[in-house]
Design an enzyme around this catalytic site. Structure first.
Site, PDB file in Angstrom:
ATOM      1  N   LYS A  48       0.852  -1.191   0.000  1.00 26.13           N
ATOM      2  CA  LYS A  48       0.000   0.000   0.000  1.00 26.13           C
ATOM      3  C   LYS A  48       0.887   1.240   0.000  1.00 26.13           C
ATOM      4  O   LYS A  48       1.502   1.585   1.009  1.00 26.13           O
ATOM      5  CB  LYS A  48      -0.903   0.016   1.246  1.00 26.13           C
ATOM      6  N   GLU A  78       9.535   2.006  11.091  1.00 26.07           N
ATOM      7  CA  GLU A  78      10.570   3.018  10.816  1.00 26.07           C
ATOM      8  C   GLU A  78       9.861   4.365  10.862  1.00 26.07           C
ATOM      9  O   GLU A  78       9.158   4.737   9.923  1.00 26.07           O
ATOM     10  CB  GLU A  78      11.175   2.801   9.424  1.00 26.07           C
ATOM     11  N   CYS A 104      13.504  11.411   6.597  1.00 23.46           N
ATOM     12  CA  CYS A 104      13.471  11.003   8.008  1.00 23.46           C
ATOM     13  C   CYS A 104      14.825  11.285   8.643  1.00 23.46           C
ATOM     14  O   CYS A 104      14.922  11.502   9.843  1.00 23.46           O
ATOM     15  CB  CYS A 104      13.108   9.538   8.121  1.00 23.46           C
ATOM     16  N   GLU A 129       9.235  16.932  14.999  1.00 25.40           N
ATOM     17  CA  GLU A 129       9.614  16.763  13.595  1.00 25.40           C
ATOM     18  C   GLU A 129       8.794  17.739  12.734  1.00 25.40           C
ATOM     19  O   GLU A 129       7.571  17.648  12.676  1.00 25.40           O
ATOM     20  CB  GLU A 129       9.354  15.319  13.152  1.00 25.40           C
TER      21      GLU A 129
HETATM   22  P1  NAD Z   1       2.210   8.821   7.375  1.00 26.48           P
HETATM   23  O1  NAD Z   1       2.376   8.075   8.661  1.00 26.48           O
HETATM   24  O2  NAD Z   1       1.182   9.866   7.304  1.00 26.48           O
HETATM   25  O3  NAD Z   1       1.866   7.781   6.198  1.00 26.48           O
HETATM   26  C1  NAD Z   1       2.688   6.680   5.918  1.00 26.48           C
HETATM   27  C2  NAD Z   1       1.822   5.585   5.304  1.00 26.48           C
HETATM   28  O4  NAD Z   1       0.903   5.107   6.288  1.00 26.48           O
HETATM   29  C3  NAD Z   1       0.981   6.062   4.116  1.00 26.48           C
HETATM   30  O5  NAD Z   1       0.926   5.054   3.143  1.00 26.48           O
HETATM   31  C4  NAD Z   1      -0.377   6.279   4.757  1.00 26.48           C
HETATM   32  O6  NAD Z   1      -1.444   6.194   3.840  1.00 26.48           O
HETATM   33  C5  NAD Z   1      -0.409   5.128   5.750  1.00 26.48           C
HETATM   34  N1  NAD Z   1      -1.364   5.290   6.847  1.00 26.48           N
HETATM   35  C6  NAD Z   1      -1.912   6.438   7.322  1.00 26.48           C
HETATM   36  N2  NAD Z   1      -2.778   6.145   8.322  1.00 26.48           N
HETATM   37  C7  NAD Z   1      -2.752   4.807   8.487  1.00 26.48           C
HETATM   38  C8  NAD Z   1      -3.415   3.923   9.377  1.00 26.48           C
HETATM   39  N3  NAD Z   1      -4.283   4.349  10.283  1.00 26.48           N
HETATM   40  N4  NAD Z   1      -3.135   2.595   9.294  1.00 26.48           N
HETATM   41  C9  NAD Z   1      -2.229   2.141   8.395  1.00 26.48           C
HETATM   42  N5  NAD Z   1      -1.602   2.932   7.508  1.00 26.48           N
HETATM   43  C10 NAD Z   1      -1.849   4.252   7.564  1.00 26.48           C
HETATM   44  O7  NAD Z   1       3.660   9.362   6.983  1.00 26.48           O
HETATM   45  P2  NAD Z   1       4.073  10.235   5.697  1.00 26.48           P
HETATM   46  O8  NAD Z   1       3.575  11.622   5.893  1.00 26.48           O
HETATM   47  O9  NAD Z   1       3.708   9.506   4.460  1.00 26.48           O
HETATM   48  O10 NAD Z   1       5.660  10.210   5.817  1.00 26.48           O
HETATM   49  C11 NAD Z   1       6.401  11.079   6.608  1.00 26.48           C
HETATM   50  C12 NAD Z   1       6.847  10.403   7.881  1.00 26.48           C
HETATM   51  O11 NAD Z   1       7.557   9.206   7.575  1.00 26.48           O
HETATM   52  C13 NAD Z   1       7.802  11.261   8.676  1.00 26.48           C
HETATM   53  O12 NAD Z   1       7.488  11.156  10.042  1.00 26.48           O
HETATM   54  C14 NAD Z   1       9.160  10.621   8.395  1.00 26.48           C
HETATM   55  O13 NAD Z   1      10.135  10.842   9.367  1.00 26.48           O
HETATM   56  C15 NAD Z   1       8.775   9.181   8.317  1.00 26.48           C
HETATM   57  N6  NAD Z   1       9.791   8.416   7.606  1.00 26.48           N
HETATM   58  C16 NAD Z   1      10.577   7.556   8.324  1.00 26.48           C
HETATM   59  C17 NAD Z   1      11.594   6.844   7.698  1.00 26.48           C
HETATM   60  C18 NAD Z   1      12.468   5.882   8.460  1.00 26.48           C
HETATM   61  O14 NAD Z   1      13.090   5.034   7.830  1.00 26.48           O
HETATM   62  N7  NAD Z   1      12.564   5.973   9.771  1.00 26.48           N
HETATM   63  C19 NAD Z   1      11.803   7.022   6.320  1.00 26.48           C
HETATM   64  C20 NAD Z   1      10.985   7.916   5.624  1.00 26.48           C
HETATM   65  C21 NAD Z   1       9.973   8.608   6.277  1.00 26.48           C
END
Ligand code: NAD
Length: 487
Positions: free
Chosen positions: A173, A246, A280, A377
């Protein structure tokens, strides 16, 4: 406008919702296509397809699975420029970084293809005679992969490739902001002869598709990269599944008084404003020794003033747009928070008027470690400068956050460098290099609120496999561990 399907059992079909949503180019604000708004029912179909494909995929010898991965790597290489341009259009990162994103996918795919000929367990002596002990890896089963938008091809590849080489089948997804990159990536994978149903893809909102995956009783593993809030939700809701999380970061760079300041400047600018601060591992705090603070501040302001904002497809652009309007508002909200907390704004601090979700590279000084802008963040081009008196204070400031992903120290003193390496609480530490720059054969991940588990490297296989311990007794008699006395 073209409507893209979801992939179930090798067929691109419409969602049961009958609804679609757009993906928007953050530079032009124009839509790039229509994408299915998937549902829990679609997820049921995808999991069913993945379950049916599992036995044959799991039983295919791992080196044969590796050959398919190698074909994927080759196709990625051939399509690198096309995918990179698409990524810049859908996600906004500048073209050189988009090429790097695809390259990361090529690297991990080749690395994991090689794992098809390793997937090592270990052997060890038994405490009894005529008994052989070893471990081997087993796939988990059907895995749910949930990814963010900031690395639209690299992050999915960090999950897909180890999952597949270990013998799992998956439901992927992607983030709602970057479905096109995900679909193009999976189409390439399909064209290599990957059996139908091994990779299924469902686009749509996290609240429906993501939640359905997390709660699905036939899914054995969830690999999630994204925000801390969603990570905590997954932790609560995933039940007994194996979960890799992550999550976010609030990464810092220490600049000591003995550092090479030009080198540190390059690292801070790259860490803070590369990918428009939407990594991230982005550096959002500079922890600087008081002796060099005034000089370093001036150097930063001057260099930030030279950064060129614009369309990432143009070769001279340094900083692209933020992913969407909400992100732009969030960064601006934090500018207000910083000002209200008493931090001093040295440059930036406002959105760019006109088309596109641009925000001026922002630098705050006189920030204290406990301010909200130094703790939370922001995920945008906003950098906070914190003054410290010595290394002890610098490490305390570095560790004063809830996250623990990446960190860096600039110093020419090896003892200071090693002390920082040992005492900093983060999954990654860089010396004389920015907070960005992981390589696929080393593990990647964080501690504290950044989550748990490691992706990439050999450790990345642990996320997608279980260890089976095997005892083979060829003594021909009943032997009892811990009870028989062997002389
Ligand atoms: P997000 O948590 O909003 O979304 C990530 C994914 O989760 C998307 O596909 C989203 O549709 C899905 N999602 C949202 N609600 C959900 C739920 N209730 N159940 C299951 N899935 C759900 O994050 P984002 O805005 O897409 O990405 C930014 C974040 O990701 C930042 O916090 C960044 O630091 C983090 N990030 C971490 C790493 C790492 O390796 N540690 C790498 C890249 C990004």
């Amino acid at each position: 406008m073209k409507a893209h399907g979801i992939l179930i059992r090798g067929k691109w079909i419409k969602s049961s919702s009958g609804e679609t949503q757009e993906s928007i180019n953050p530079t032009t604000e124009k839509p790039l296509g229509l994408f299915q708004r998937g549902t829990a029912h679609d997820v049921d179909l995808a999991v069913d397809a993945a379950e049916k494909a599992l036995p044959a995929w799991r039983d295919l010898p791992a080196p044969r699975r590796g050959e398919i991965l190698l074909r994927i790597a080759n196709l990625l290489r051939k399509n690198k420029e096309r995918l990179a341009r698409l990524m810049t259009m859908e996600m906004g990162k500048v073209i050189s970084e988009a090429r790097g994103d695809v390259q990361e996918a090529i690297d991990i795919t080749e690395y994991m293809a090689g794992e098809g000929r390793r997937l090592f367990g270990h052997t060890t002596p038994s405490e009894l005679r005529d008994k052989f002990c070893m471990t081997m890896r087993m796939p988990l089963g059907v895995c749910g992969l949930i990814t963010p938008w900031n690395f639209p091809i690299a992050i999915p590849s960090w999950k897909l490739m180890p999952a597949l080489i270990c013998g799992n089948t998956v439901v992927f997804k992607p983030a709602s902001d970057t479905p096109l990159c995900a679909i193009e990536f999976v189409k390439l994978m399909e064209s290599t002869g990957l059996p139908r149903g091994v990779v299924n893809l469902v686009t749509g909102p996290g609240s429906s598709v993501g939640t359905a995956l997390v709660k699905h009783r036939d899914i054995r593993g969830i690999s999630f990269t994204g925000s801390r809030d969603v990570g905590e939700f997954i932790s609560r809701e995933a039940g007994l599944k194996k979960v890799g999380l992550e999550l976010g970061g609030k990464n810092g760079i220490i600049v000591m008084d003995d550092a090479n300041l030009e080198l540190a400047l390059d690292g801070v600018i790259w860490g803070a404003f590369g990918t428009t601060g939407q990594r991230c591992t982005a550096a959002s705090r500079v922890i600087v020794h008081k002796k060099i603070k005034p000089k370093f501040e001036k150097m930063l302001v001057s260099r930030i003033g030279k950064l060129r904002l614009g369309d990432g497809l143009k070769p001279y652009t340094d900083v692209g747009p933020l992913i969407n309007r909400t992100a732009q508002r969030k960064v601006h909200y934090y500018t207000g928070v910083g000002l209200s907390e008493g931090a001093r704004l040295l440059c930036g601090g406002s959105p760019v008027k006109g088309r596109g979700f641009f925000y001026r590279p922002t630098l705050f000084t006189d920030v204290t470690p406990n301010m909200h802008i130094a703790q939370e963040e922001i995920f945008g081009p906003s950098l906070s400068l914190i003054e410290v008196q010595n290394l002890d204070q610098a490490i305390d400031a570095m560790n004063s956050i809830t996250y623990g992903l990446s960190s860096a120290i600039y110093t020419n003193n090896v003892s200071r460098a090693m002390e920082a390496v040992e005492r900093i609480e983060s999954g990654l530490v860089y010396v004389n290099s920015s907070t960005i720059g992981s390589e696929v054969h080393l593990p990647f991940g964080g501690v504290k609120a950044t989550g748990h588990g490691r992706e990439a490297g050999i450790e990345g296989l642990n996320e997608f496999s279980e260890t089976k311990t095997v005892y083979i007794d060829y003594s021909g008699r009943l032997q009892k561990a811990q009870i028989d006395v062997i002389k």
